[in-house]
Write a protein that holds these residues in place. Structure first.
Motif, PDB file in Angstrom:
ATOM      1  N   ALA A   1       0.839  -1.202   0.000  1.00  0.00           N
ATOM      2  CA  ALA A   1       0.000   0.000   0.000  1.00  0.00           C
ATOM      3  C   ALA A   1       0.874   1.252   0.000  1.00  0.00           C
ATOM      4  CB  ALA A   1      -0.943  -0.002   1.196  1.00  0.00           C
ATOM      5  N   ARG A   2       1.954   1.238   0.782  1.00  0.00           N
ATOM      6  CA  ARG A   2       2.869   2.396   0.806  1.00  0.00           C
ATOM      7  C   ARG A   2       3.532   2.580  -0.560  1.00  0.00           C
ATOM      8  NH1 ARG A   2       4.944   1.193   6.886  1.00  0.00           N
ATOM      9  NH2 ARG A   2       3.477   2.607   7.931  1.00  0.00           N
TER      10      ARG A   2
ATOM     11  N   GLY B   1      -7.069  -0.755  -7.283  1.00  0.00           N
ATOM     12  CA  GLY B   1      -7.622  -1.531  -6.175  1.00  0.00           C
ATOM     13  C   GLY B   1      -7.772  -0.679  -4.927  1.00  0.00           C
ATOM     14  N   ALA B   2      -7.168   0.517  -4.947  1.00  0.00           N
ATOM     15  CA  ALA B   2      -7.367   1.462  -3.852  1.00  0.00           C
ATOM     16  C   ALA B   2      -8.766   2.064  -3.993  1.00  0.00           C
ATOM     17  CB  ALA B   2      -6.311   2.560  -3.905  1.00  0.00           C
ATOM     18  N   GLU B   3      -9.282   2.599  -2.889  1.00  0.00           N
ATOM     19  CA  GLU B   3     -10.621   3.204  -2.897  1.00  0.00           C
ATOM     20  C   GLU B   3     -10.480   4.688  -2.622  1.00  0.00           C
ATOM     21  OE1 GLU B   3     -12.834   1.093   0.081  1.00  0.00           O
ATOM     22  OE2 GLU B   3     -12.443  -0.851  -0.845  1.00  0.00           O
ATOM     23  N   LEU B   4     -10.931   5.500  -3.565  1.00  0.00           N
ATOM     24  CA  LEU B   4     -10.920   6.949  -3.379  1.00  0.00           C
ATOM     25  C   LEU B   4     -12.200   7.312  -2.643  1.00  0.00           C
ATOM     26  CD1 LEU B   4      -9.427   9.593  -3.980  1.00  0.00           C
ATOM     27  CD2 LEU B   4     -10.710   9.722  -6.107  1.00  0.00           C
ATOM     28  N   LYS B   5     -12.077   7.687  -1.366  1.00  0.00           N
ATOM     29  CA  LYS B   5     -13.246   7.927  -0.530  1.00  0.00           C
ATOM     30  C   LYS B   5     -13.628   9.403  -0.457  1.00  0.00           C
ATOM     31  CE  LYS B   5     -14.021   3.703   0.819  1.00  0.00           C
ATOM     32  NZ  LYS B   5     -13.994   3.139   2.128  1.00  0.00           N
ATOM     33  N   GLY B   6     -12.697  10.285  -0.824  1.00  0.00           N
ATOM     34  CA  GLY B   6     -12.992  11.704  -0.776  1.00  0.00           C
ATOM     35  C   GLY B   6     -12.058  12.462  -1.684  1.00  0.00           C
TER      36      GLY B   6
ATOM     37  N   ASP C   1      -8.219   4.812   0.617  1.00  0.00           N
ATOM     38  CA  ASP C   1      -8.168   3.609   1.441  1.00  0.00           C
ATOM     39  C   ASP C   1      -7.638   2.445   0.616  1.00  0.00           C
ATOM     40  OD1 ASP C   1      -9.203   4.828   3.704  1.00  0.00           O
ATOM     41  OD2 ASP C   1     -11.244   4.124   3.373  1.00  0.00           O
ATOM     42  N   PHE C   2      -6.845   1.596   1.277  1.00  0.00           N
ATOM     43  CA  PHE C   2      -6.296   0.397   0.660  1.00  0.00           C
ATOM     44  C   PHE C   2      -6.816  -0.809   1.442  1.00  0.00           C
ATOM     45  CE2 PHE C   2      -3.372   3.856  -0.099  1.00  0.00           C
ATOM     46  CZ  PHE C   2      -2.987   3.703  -1.423  1.00  0.00           C
ATOM     47  N   PRO C   3      -7.651  -1.662   0.833  1.00  0.00           N
ATOM     48  CA  PRO C   3      -8.168  -2.840   1.527  1.00  0.00           C
ATOM     49  C   PRO C   3      -7.024  -3.747   1.981  1.00  0.00           C
ATOM     50  CG  PRO C   3      -9.332  -2.480  -0.554  1.00  0.00           C
ATOM     51  CD  PRO C   3      -8.158  -1.556  -0.540  1.00  0.00           C
ATOM     52  N   ALA C   4      -7.101  -4.197   3.221  1.00  0.00           N
ATOM     53  CA  ALA C   4      -6.036  -5.020   3.799  1.00  0.00           C
ATOM     54  C   ALA C   4      -6.620  -5.875   4.913  1.00  0.00           C
ATOM     55  CB  ALA C   4      -4.915  -4.130   4.332  1.00  0.00           C
TER      56      ALA C   4
END
Length: 120
Positions: free
Chosen positions: A9-10, A70-75, A82-85
């Protein structure tokens, strides 16, 4: 898309930084153009309606680029990615907020942003 490890994720966040930086610029241009087009708005050197539509299209392209990882842009204002983990078998979202220098926070999927904690 699968789950991210903290390290992955980093790494992905570092790869996304130019896209995130462009979103900040396009977001500001879009706000300025929208204000200029409003009744009584001040003219802007950025242009008019065609430039506003182009900025909106570019913002959508950039947001799609992030989602495709696969990351989620929440705002978008502020940027929140957010990165699902999984941490200790618990589904979490590794959470980065605009202005933060590193990916250092997470929250359980079921708790959302208010349940944000520093990564162990």
């Amino acid at each position: 898309m699968g789950l991210f490890t903290v390290a992955l994720a980093r790494q992905e966040l570092d790869r996304l930084r130019p896209i995130l930086a462009e979103i900040v610029v396009v977001r500001a241009d879009l706000v300025e153009l929208t204000a200029a087009l409003a009744v009584g708005g001040e003219p802007t050197p950025l242009g008019g309606l065609p430039e506003r539509k182009a900025a909106e299209a570019r913002l959508n392209e950039l947001m799609t680029e992030i989602q495709e990882t696969g990351a989620e842009l929440k705002g978008v204002a502020p940027l929140l990615v957010d990165f699902p983990a999984e941490l200790d078998g618990v589904p979490v979202l590794l959470c980065w907020l605009e202005g933060e220098t590193d990916l250092a926070w997470y929250h359980r999927v079921d708790l959302g942003f208010p349940g944000r904690r520093p990564l162990p």
